[in-house]
Design an enzyme around this catalytic site. Structure first.
Site, PDB file in Angstrom:
ATOM      1  N   GLU A 109       0.851  -1.193   0.000  1.00 31.06           N
ATOM      2  CA  GLU A 109       0.000   0.000   0.000  1.00 31.06           C
ATOM      3  C   GLU A 109       0.893   1.251   0.000  1.00 31.06           C
ATOM      4  O   GLU A 109       1.861   1.295   0.729  1.00 31.06           O
ATOM      5  CB  GLU A 109      -0.904   0.041   1.233  1.00 31.06           C
ATOM      6  CG  GLU A 109      -2.015   1.080   1.081  1.00 31.06           C
ATOM      7  CD  GLU A 109      -2.951   1.146   2.288  1.00 31.06           C
ATOM      8  OE1 GLU A 109      -2.559   0.726   3.384  1.00 31.06           O
ATOM      9  OE2 GLU A 109      -4.062   1.651   2.111  1.00 31.06           O
ATOM     10  N   GLY A 130       4.596   0.791  11.149  1.00 32.51           N
ATOM     11  CA  GLY A 130       3.280   0.582  11.758  1.00 32.51           C
ATOM     12  C   GLY A 130       2.737  -0.810  11.599  1.00 32.51           C
ATOM     13  O   GLY A 130       3.299  -1.776  12.112  1.00 32.51           O
ATOM     14  N   ALA A 131       1.620  -0.919  10.901  1.00 32.34           N
ATOM     15  CA  ALA A 131       0.988  -2.204  10.659  1.00 32.34           C
ATOM     16  C   ALA A 131       0.263  -2.096   9.323  1.00 32.34           C
ATOM     17  O   ALA A 131      -0.062  -1.001   8.897  1.00 32.34           O
ATOM     18  CB  ALA A 131      -0.002  -2.530  11.769  1.00 32.34           C
ATOM     19  N   MET A 132       0.051  -3.235   8.656  1.00 34.68           N
ATOM     20  CA  MET A 132      -0.581  -3.204   7.329  1.00 34.68           C
ATOM     21  C   MET A 132      -1.572  -4.344   7.200  1.00 34.68           C
ATOM     22  O   MET A 132      -1.245  -5.499   7.442  1.00 34.68           O
ATOM     23  CB  MET A 132       0.526  -3.281   6.257  1.00 34.68           C
ATOM     24  CG  MET A 132       0.001  -3.386   4.843  1.00 34.68           C
ATOM     25  SD  MET A 132      -0.989  -1.927   4.362  1.00 34.68           S
ATOM     26  CE  MET A 132      -2.148  -2.695   3.213  1.00 34.68           C
ATOM     27  N   GLU A 133      -2.795  -3.959   6.757  1.00 35.54           N
ATOM     28  CA  GLU A 133      -3.940  -4.864   6.808  1.00 35.54           C
ATOM     29  C   GLU A 133      -4.040  -5.830   5.631  1.00 35.54           C
ATOM     30  O   GLU A 133      -5.133  -6.070   5.126  1.00 35.54           O
ATOM     31  CB  GLU A 133      -5.221  -4.032   6.890  1.00 35.54           C
ATOM     32  CG  GLU A 133      -5.559  -3.218   5.609  1.00 35.54           C
ATOM     33  CD  GLU A 133      -5.043  -1.792   5.626  1.00 35.54           C
ATOM     34  OE1 GLU A 133      -4.083  -1.513   6.368  1.00 35.54           O
ATOM     35  OE2 GLU A 133      -5.580  -0.956   4.880  1.00 35.54           O
ATOM     36  N   HIS A 185      -7.716  -2.082  15.143  1.00 32.39           N
ATOM     37  CA  HIS A 185      -7.771  -1.268  13.924  1.00 32.39           C
ATOM     38  C   HIS A 185      -7.554  -2.154  12.691  1.00 32.39           C
ATOM     39  O   HIS A 185      -8.330  -2.120  11.736  1.00 32.39           O
ATOM     40  CB  HIS A 185      -6.703  -0.170  14.022  1.00 32.39           C
ATOM     41  CG  HIS A 185      -6.530   0.663  12.785  1.00 32.39           C
ATOM     42  ND1 HIS A 185      -6.921   1.984  12.726  1.00 32.39           N
ATOM     43  CD2 HIS A 185      -5.995   0.377  11.573  1.00 32.39           C
ATOM     44  CE1 HIS A 185      -6.648   2.467  11.526  1.00 32.39           C
ATOM     45  NE2 HIS A 185      -6.073   1.516  10.800  1.00 32.39           N
ATOM     46  N   GLU A 186      -6.493  -2.953  12.724  1.00 39.60           N
ATOM     47  CA  GLU A 186      -6.150  -3.744  11.534  1.00 39.60           C
ATOM     48  C   GLU A 186      -7.209  -4.809  11.232  1.00 39.60           C
ATOM     49  O   GLU A 186      -7.540  -5.047  10.069  1.00 39.60           O
ATOM     50  CB  GLU A 186      -4.771  -4.410  11.717  1.00 39.60           C
ATOM     51  CG  GLU A 186      -3.616  -3.428  11.865  1.00 39.60           C
ATOM     52  CD  GLU A 186      -3.516  -2.418  10.728  1.00 39.60           C
ATOM     53  OE1 GLU A 186      -3.823  -2.776   9.584  1.00 39.60           O
ATOM     54  OE2 GLU A 186      -3.154  -1.257  11.001  1.00 39.60           O
ATOM     55  N   HIS A 215     -10.108  -3.618   9.372  1.00 34.99           N
ATOM     56  CA  HIS A 215      -9.844  -3.489   7.930  1.00 34.99           C
ATOM     57  C   HIS A 215     -10.177  -4.769   7.167  1.00 34.99           C
ATOM     58  O   HIS A 215     -10.359  -4.719   5.945  1.00 34.99           O
ATOM     59  CB  HIS A 215      -8.358  -3.212   7.689  1.00 34.99           C
ATOM     60  CG  HIS A 215      -7.969  -1.765   7.758  1.00 34.99           C
ATOM     61  ND1 HIS A 215      -8.657  -0.780   7.106  1.00 34.99           N
ATOM     62  CD2 HIS A 215      -6.923  -1.155   8.369  1.00 34.99           C
ATOM     63  CE1 HIS A 215      -8.040   0.393   7.324  1.00 34.99           C
ATOM     64  NE2 HIS A 215      -6.991   0.186   8.096  1.00 34.99           N
ATOM     65  N   GLU A 239      -9.545   4.249   6.458  1.00 36.74           N
ATOM     66  CA  GLU A 239      -8.761   4.592   7.651  1.00 36.74           C
ATOM     67  C   GLU A 239      -9.588   5.253   8.753  1.00 36.74           C
ATOM     68  O   GLU A 239      -9.402   4.955   9.925  1.00 36.74           O
ATOM     69  CB  GLU A 239      -7.569   5.470   7.257  1.00 36.74           C
ATOM     70  CG  GLU A 239      -6.573   4.758   6.336  1.00 36.74           C
ATOM     71  CD  GLU A 239      -6.087   3.434   6.908  1.00 36.74           C
ATOM     72  OE1 GLU A 239      -6.216   3.194   8.123  1.00 36.74           O
ATOM     73  OE2 GLU A 239      -5.553   2.627   6.119  1.00 36.74           O
TER      74      GLU A 239
HETATM   75 ZN   LIG Z   1      -5.445   1.449   8.824  1.00 35.24          ZN
END
Ligand SMILES: [Zn+2]
Length: 826
Positions: A97, A229-232, A265-266, A269, A288
């Site tokens: 992303e 961070g983090a990625m969904e 949060h993830e 998604h 988001e």
């Molecule tokens: Zn997000």
């Protein structure tokens, strides 16, 4: 790849970036090399076809090679120290992303083009390979093993994932779903907390969305570097290690809370983003804003004691781990450089710039305001309709409003338009008039933006007359009259601070509120603190407005309230660096903080609130920076004991004690902290030590800290962050910038796509001198790509604001503190 051609075409145009296309064939027939063209600028691969391609099914085969990056763009490698042995290892991961799937394979790399993806990889035999779907088959081949994954459902390209290395895992099940936490060897057990949290969150969402999680497995993957961070990625979410792994013996309460919120949060998604995807990046906020709102809502539901909604009210502090807050988004949204939640995104580079506070947190705040206006159940029904109608496809903001309008029978689209299509937000002014009438007037709230176009909003307004039940109204015009509010009754607007607007009270109303403080809930008190601080920033009132309020409050240990105050004091302290008024201010600030710290004490107490550890850490950090001799001595003493016996220092106190020790470090202490950082294999501990190094103020030590950023000591994403940290915490943004300028190429080589546009501008944020704004503009003109322009403008505005605010504050503060001293003497 299998193509379904809809109308006759002469050529095929796909996205590809930094790939060498070696051969291409269509329906089994090889295309001549001359038919293959690469446009590097536009990131396109075109294939000229020998004859027109008829509608119907066709097969395109490409053979190509690409490169493995060091920074988190496309396929990348990470170096790390293995747990236990400390041996240097290497592993692979991906980050696609917004627009980097095209670095991994040629594809139609825009969210609206959904496809099934099926990946086959060859990796060393002792490696574990992970992708979106479970492994379908595996066989030995020369040099390793070939792993074939099952095909994905229809999805967008940016959600693909591939991770491989010497990995361990722990697993459980939730109904039909296999849940795994995957980490480098020796660390999987630290994923226990994440595994339990994921199981709880997944069940909750299965119910909330009304459509069960659709994939057979959900992997939570801890990466020791590459990105921050983090990625969904669907079915295979990647996290920076310290955002997923929790060590009960050594991790802080802050880390634990952060892990829960990031996972919530993830996982949100998996529905909002993955099952239903925005059609184009101009609607990124749909992903988001929604995931941020849902994640916080879910975290608050299962962990009410953490006060997560409230702690979103902290003013901005880019180096704190609590993440981007509501206040931070509102501060940005009050400036001339803001943009609507929904913004035009023309190019790939612009897509990468869209990941900002407005997209995440204004979106979240608006959804929260809308939910409290429509009601929780009605809102959820609307979300269920929306997911059911758009699953496995793409949608726009209008689709969401339609679903919510159908569920609520209210004109959601109309209310939403002014919040998502225009920039900024309103301030509601409260004025008492005769006969129990209160006049409410709205106008745009701005900071450092004198000529902002005036705008109006449809405001879902809440208010309460203290002692009565809260009331709701939709304010649809410039003014509104509230009737029957007796002149002596306290009136509070924006109940619990759930709305995304400011409130400015006239003097009689404000005085009534000040007297009523003990009867207000903590949500409302925090809201008053936030609004009055914003009003001071906007130059609508002097600083005495804020400090009078602070002094009227009792020395509570409620975390959101105290942290709001700490953050403001910290901001002013930073702004006054080098100013003769600073010492006087520090003495005053300490006198505000001391009473609460004395109640908290250094050591955890039996039966204290679960947030006391976080709060104690914030106080030690703040008082240390404010030059409190007792805190500084206490930190040094505890650090010495820690060196002899690490268990002597509670995990919550480690980061602040190291930071204060680092702040006042001499060369010997700096070296000790550095050695500890080099040795540990825990990413969280490493971060604590290197953050402490960045706090050193001695110019020689600042330079030594900065030099680490260009070595291999830290994961790339942290190495570049070290420079920003030093710019802020050393009090020498000038040394940090000189260093960055000289090493820019190396540093940018470590930045991911989202960070590249903002890295250089971000280092100017902490300068409060107007001349630096010009320097940044000149630097940007000569060195930065056009896509950096919005970031440059934001930082130029920030510098100008700081310079102006610094001048204003210095004299107002002096007046306020002197006035107090005189008042006390009499
Ligand atoms: Zn997000």
């Amino acid at each position: 790849m299998k193509l379904s051609v809809r109308s006759r075409v002469h050529q095929l145009v796909l996205n590809a970036l930094e790939l060498d296309i070696e051969a291409a064939s269509l329906d089994g027939k090889e295309l001549p090399r001359s038919a293959i063209r690469i446009d590097r600028e536009k990131e396109l691969l075109s294939l000229a076809l020998p004859s027109e391609l008829a509608p119907g099914d066709h097969t395109l085969a490409l053979s190509f090679s690409g490169k493995i990056n060091q920074q988190g763009q496309g396929l990348f490698y990470m170096r790390y120290q293995e747990q236990g042995s400390g041996t240097k290892k290497i592993m692979l991961g991906t980050q696609f992303e917004a627009t980097d799937a095209r670095r991994f394979f040629p594809c139609w790399d825009e969210p609206a083009f959904r496809s099934r993806f099926q990946l086959t990889v060859v990796v060393p035999e002792n490696w574990l390979a992970v992708s979106n779907m479970p492994i379908e088959s595996e066989k030995k081949v020369t040099g390793g093993k070939e792993v074939r994954f099952a095909a994905t459902p229809l999805m967008s390209s940016y959600l693909n994932v591939f991770v491989a290395g010497e990995l361990d895992l722990i697993e459980s099940r939730s109904g039909p779903t296999q849940i795994r936490v995957i980490a480098t060897k020796g660390k999987a057990e630290l994923g226990r907390y994440a595994l339990e949290a994921t199981t709880q969150i997944l069940q909750h969402y299965n119910d909330y969305f009304g459509v069960p999680y659709p994939l057979p497995k959900l992997d939570q993957i801890a990466l020791p570097g590459g990105f921050g961070g983090a990625m969904e990625n669907w079915g295979g979410i990647t996290y920076y290690e310290s955002a997923l792994l929790f060590d009960p013996k050594n991790s802080s309460a802050e880390t634990k809370q952060n892990i829960y919120e990031v996972i919530a949060h993830e996982v949100a998604h998996m529905w909002f983003g993955d099952l239903v995807t925005m059609a184009w990046w101009d609607n990124l906020w749909l992903n988001e804003g929604f995931a941020s709102w849902m994640g916080t809502k879910c975290t608050a539901h299962f962990n009410p004691q953490w006060e997560v909604w409230l702690r979103r009210n902290l003013p901005r502090d880019p180096t704190r781990r609590v993440g981007i807050t509501k206040e931070q988004a509102m501060e940005g949204d009050a400036r001339s450089t803001t943009h609507p939640i929904q913004q035009r995104i023309a190019t790939e580079a612009e897509a990468n710039s869209a990941f900002d506070d407005i997209t995440y947190k204004k979106g979240q705040s608006f959804l929260r305001m809308l939910e409290s206006f429509l009601g929780e159940d009605v809102f959820r029904d609307g979300i269920r309709r929306y997911v059911a109608a758009h699953k496995y496809s793409n949608s726009t903001t209008a689709d969401l409003w339609n679903a919510l309008s159908e569920a609520s029978k209210r004109p959601v689209g109309e209310i939403a338009a002014c919040w998502t299509k225009q920039p900024g937000f309103p301030v509601v002014k409260v004025k008492r008039e005769a006969d129990g009438k209160v006049r409410l007037t709205q106008e745009r709230f701005t900071v450092n933006s004198k000529n902002a176009p005036p705008l109006e909003w449809k405001i879902p307004l809440t208010y309460s007359v203290i002692g009565q039940a809260p009331a709701t109204l939709l304010m649809t015009s410039k003014t509104h009259i509230l009737e029957d509010i007796p002149a002596d009754r306290v009136l509070k607007l924006n109940v619990n601070g759930a709305g995304n607007y400011r409130v400015e009270y006239d003097e009689p109303s404000w005085n009534l509120l000040l007297q009523a403080l003990p009867n207000l809930g903590v949500e409302d008190r925090v809201n008053l603190l936030s609004d009055s601080w914003a009003i001071v920033q906007a130059d609508r009132a002097p600083i005495s407005l804020y400090f009078e309020l602070v002094e009227k409050m009792s020395a509570s240990t409620e975390i959101a309230e105290r942290e709001q105050i700490i953050n403001v004091l910290d901001f002013i302290n930073g702004l006054l660096a080098g100013n003769p008024e600073r010492e006087k201010f520090q003495r005053y600030a300490r006198s505000l903080l001391r009473p609460t710290f004395e109640r908290l004490g250094w050591e955890p107490k039996e039966g204290e609130r679960s947030t006391a550890g976080n709060l104690r850490a914030s106080f030690i950090n703040a008082l240390g920076d404010l030059n409190d001799p007792e805190i500084i001595a206490g930190c040094h003493e505890r650090f010495e004991k820690y060196l002899a016996n690490p268990a002597s220092l509670p995990p919550d106190l480690r980061a602040p004690v190291f930071a204060v020790v680092g702040h006042y470090a001499d060369e010997k202490t700096w070296t000790k902290l550095h050695e500890l950082g080099l040795k540990t294999t825990s990413i969280e501990e490493k971060q604590n030590y290197y953050n402490a190094l960045a706090c050193a103020t001695e110019p020689k030590l600042v330079k030594k800290t900065l030099a680490i950023a260009v070595t291999d000591e830290l994961p790339t994403s942290r190495a570049i962050f070290l420079v920003s940290r030093a710019a802020r915490d050393s009090g020498h943004p000038d040394i940090a910038w000189e260093f960055a300028k000289a090493n820019m190429k190396t540093l940018l080589g470590k930045t991911d796509a989202a960070g590249a546009n903002r890295y250089a501008p971000s280092l100017f944020t902490f300068f409060p001198d107007k001349s630096r704004a010009d320097e940044l503009k000149t630097y940007a003109n000569n060195n930065l790509p056009p896509a950096s322009a919005p970031e440059v403008a934001k930082v130029v505005d920030e510098i100008q604001f700081r310079a102006e605010f610094k001048k204003r504050l210095a004299s107002q503060l002096s007046d306020w503190i002197d006035h107090k001293n005189i008042a006390e003497r009499h």
